[in-house]
Motif scaffolding. Structure first.
Motif, PDB file in Angstrom:
ATOM      1  N   ALA A 185     -29.992 -15.429 -24.315  1.00  0.00           N
ATOM      2  CA  ALA A 185     -30.002 -15.813 -22.898  1.00  0.00           C
ATOM      3  C   ALA A 185     -30.693 -14.742 -22.057  1.00  0.00           C
ATOM      4  O   ALA A 185     -31.523 -15.046 -21.201  1.00  0.00           O
ATOM      5  N   PHE A 186     -30.354 -13.484 -22.337  1.00  0.00           N
ATOM      6  CA  PHE A 186     -30.957 -12.411 -21.545  1.00  0.00           C
ATOM      7  C   PHE A 186     -32.444 -12.260 -21.849  1.00  0.00           C
ATOM      8  O   PHE A 186     -33.264 -12.117 -20.939  1.00  0.00           O
ATOM      9  N   LEU A 187     -32.805 -12.294 -23.130  1.00  0.00           N
ATOM     10  CA  LEU A 187     -34.217 -12.116 -23.482  1.00  0.00           C
ATOM     11  C   LEU A 187     -35.060 -13.259 -22.932  1.00  0.00           C
ATOM     12  O   LEU A 187     -36.158 -13.036 -22.419  1.00  0.00           O
ATOM     13  N   ALA A 188     -34.549 -14.490 -23.040  1.00  0.00           N
ATOM     14  CA  ALA A 188     -35.316 -15.639 -22.543  1.00  0.00           C
ATOM     15  C   ALA A 188     -35.584 -15.482 -21.051  1.00  0.00           C
ATOM     16  O   ALA A 188     -36.688 -15.762 -20.572  1.00  0.00           O
ATOM     17  N   GLU A 189     -34.582 -15.006 -20.328  1.00  0.00           N
ATOM     18  CA  GLU A 189     -34.743 -14.846 -18.883  1.00  0.00           C
ATOM     19  C   GLU A 189     -35.700 -13.695 -18.558  1.00  0.00           C
ATOM     20  O   GLU A 189     -36.531 -13.806 -17.665  1.00  0.00           O
TER      21      GLU A 189
END
Lengths: 217, 253
Positions: free
Chosen positions: A99-103
């Motif tokens: 979730a963090f990397l995608a964002e």
């Protein structure tokens, strides 16, 4: 009563630190792959996937990692799926990291000027060709420093896996403290281990950022 | 000398009843325009009159709600990726902000689309890129990076890049507006060269002297409509509508 030397403590901590590293690598690799898939879907079909993407990112960014670990550990059991702590911890950390990397990466792609999309569209490039040859090579360069920086967060995040019984650095420290009655010494060493793992990565992220700014000038 | 086109020349861009809105705001209110092969059409008008939007509709950068648009007889179908890819190979576009790919060399910028889309072999694409860069006066910049070039040079690379796809029509969207005054001439000379070689050009421009010099027809747009259309002598020499008269006189002040 048995006496523990400093070396006994440190040796056992270092043995446990292996699992911190392995769990971090699993989370980072798994999260990277899932994150990339999420981002691709979102960029490919903006309208259909934007809400799903935002919901996913919001969910994992808006709840504590500790909660996610509990849910992944007890939740799977609730459905009668008997899994090891490895699977529970790996799953929760992978989803959290994705979730963090995608964002982070979405922000990097969004930072590429609109004119790059328009020019490559005008030249009749397909979506895949635009991504592969025009957008991602530019986005990748700006994505490296924040991605490396986030790796530090993941390493520290693995400490929470101790609460579901995963024996990594923090959990091992806890156990050793209980038998040695020297919690301060033990946790100081635990902290040191994390620092030795994380600090070089922070330094490297800073180095990459400086290097990139120099290139841009 | 303005490009003179025979009346029998085939129509290459045919726009009929084109309507385009952004939400509730209608920016193009029914545009009809036919451009023949070899014509140089300059679109002038105030900002907000819809001229850039019209240009961007022709290669599908903007989606329009109503009306028809064909290029070389092929209709523009927004939802058909293959048809759009086919159409965009026939329509080149040059932008105000150049939009070169900053991570690629000048040569690679020119070669990218031919090798990917037309599947040209690399040696062929490289030879073509050298030829085109020579044509825009930048033969020695093949290995340079875009940020090492001046604005005028970057824009000439952008022209070479668009030409590499051998388009039937070239769209120019205020291509000199971002340039320092002393660099405008070098870009316009290249465009004039294209016009003289018979390239069909549709340009949105603020360079009135240039429009007068090279256009076969000038289109004056006002509030989302083609307000006046004709030869440069008609429009600049004897403007009929008060809006055009006002627009032209405001340029002289």
């Amino acid at each position: 009563m048995v006496d523990f030397t400093l070396w006994d403590i440190l040796r056992n901590l270092l043995l446990a630190a292996r699992w911190t590293v392995v769990l971090s690598l699993i989370a980072f690799a798994g999260g990277g792959i899932v994150g990339l898939v999420l981002l691709s879907l979102r960029l490919w079909r903006e309208r259909s996937f934007a809400r799903l993407f935002n919901g996913y990112v919001g969910l994992f960014q808006g709840t504590p990692l500790l909660m996610q670990l509990f849910l992944s550990y007890f939740g799977l059991r609730l459905f009668g799926i008997e899994v090891s702590v490895w699977v529970s911890a790996g799953l929760a950390l992978t989803l959290y990291t994705s979730a963090f990397l995608a964002e982070i990466w979405r922000g990097c792609v969004a930072a590429i000027p609109k004119g790059q999309w328009e020019a490559s569209t005008s030249l009749a490039l397909s979506f895949y060709e635009q991504m592969r040859y025009v957008i991602l090579p530019q986005a990748l360069r700006i994505a490296i420093p924040p991605t490396v920086g986030f790796a530090v967060q993941v390493i520290k995040g693995t400490a929470l896996a101790s609460v579901i019984g995963f024996v990594e650095l923090t959990r091992a420290g806890n156990m050793i403290a209980n038998v040695t009655y020297a919690p301060f010494t033990v946790f100081a060493l635990v902290g040191m281990c994390y620092f030795i793992l994380c600090y070089p990565i922070s330094l490297y992220a800073r180095f990459l950022e400086r290097k990139m700014n120099a290139v841009r000038r | 000398m303005p490009s003179v086109v025979e009346a029998s020349a085939p129509v290459i861009v045919d726009i009929a009843g084109l309507h385009k809105s952004y939400g509730d705001v209608e920016v193009l209110k029914g545009i009809d325009l036919r451009v023949q092969k070899g014509e140089v059409v300059c679109i002038i008008g105030k900002s907000g009159s819809g001229k850039s939007t019209l240009l961007r509709c022709i290669n599908g950068l903007e989606v329009f709600q109503d009306g028809g648009l064909t290029v070389d007889g092929r209709p523009l179908l927004h939802d058909n990726a293959a048809a759009m890819r086919d159409l965009r190979q026939r329509v080149g576009m040059i932008f105000q902000s150049f939009n070169l790919f900053p991570h690629l060399t000048v040569g690679a910028n020119v070669m990218l689309a031919p090798t990917l889309v037309k599947k040209s072999a690399r040696p062929d694409a490289a030879a073509q890129a050298h030829r085109l860069l020579d044509r825009v006066g930048l033969a020695d910049k093949f290995d340079a990076m875009p940020d090492q070039l001046s604005g005028g040079q970057q824009q000439r690379v952008a022209i070479a890049r668009a030409l590499a796809m051998e388009p039937a029509v070239m769209l120019c969207d205020e291509i000199t507006s971002a340039l320092d005054p002393e660099l405008v001439g070098e870009v316009l000379r290249v465009v004039e060269g294209l016009a003289n070689e018979g390239m069909t050009l549709i340009m949105v421009t603020h360079e009135m002297a240039f429009a007068r010099k090279v256009s076969s027809r000038v289109v004056f747009m006002h509030q989302g409509r083609v307000h006046e259309i004709g030869t440069p002598d008609e429009l600049f020499g004897a403007p009929k509508t008060p809006e055009l008269q006002q627009f032209l006189s405001s340029l002289h002040n």
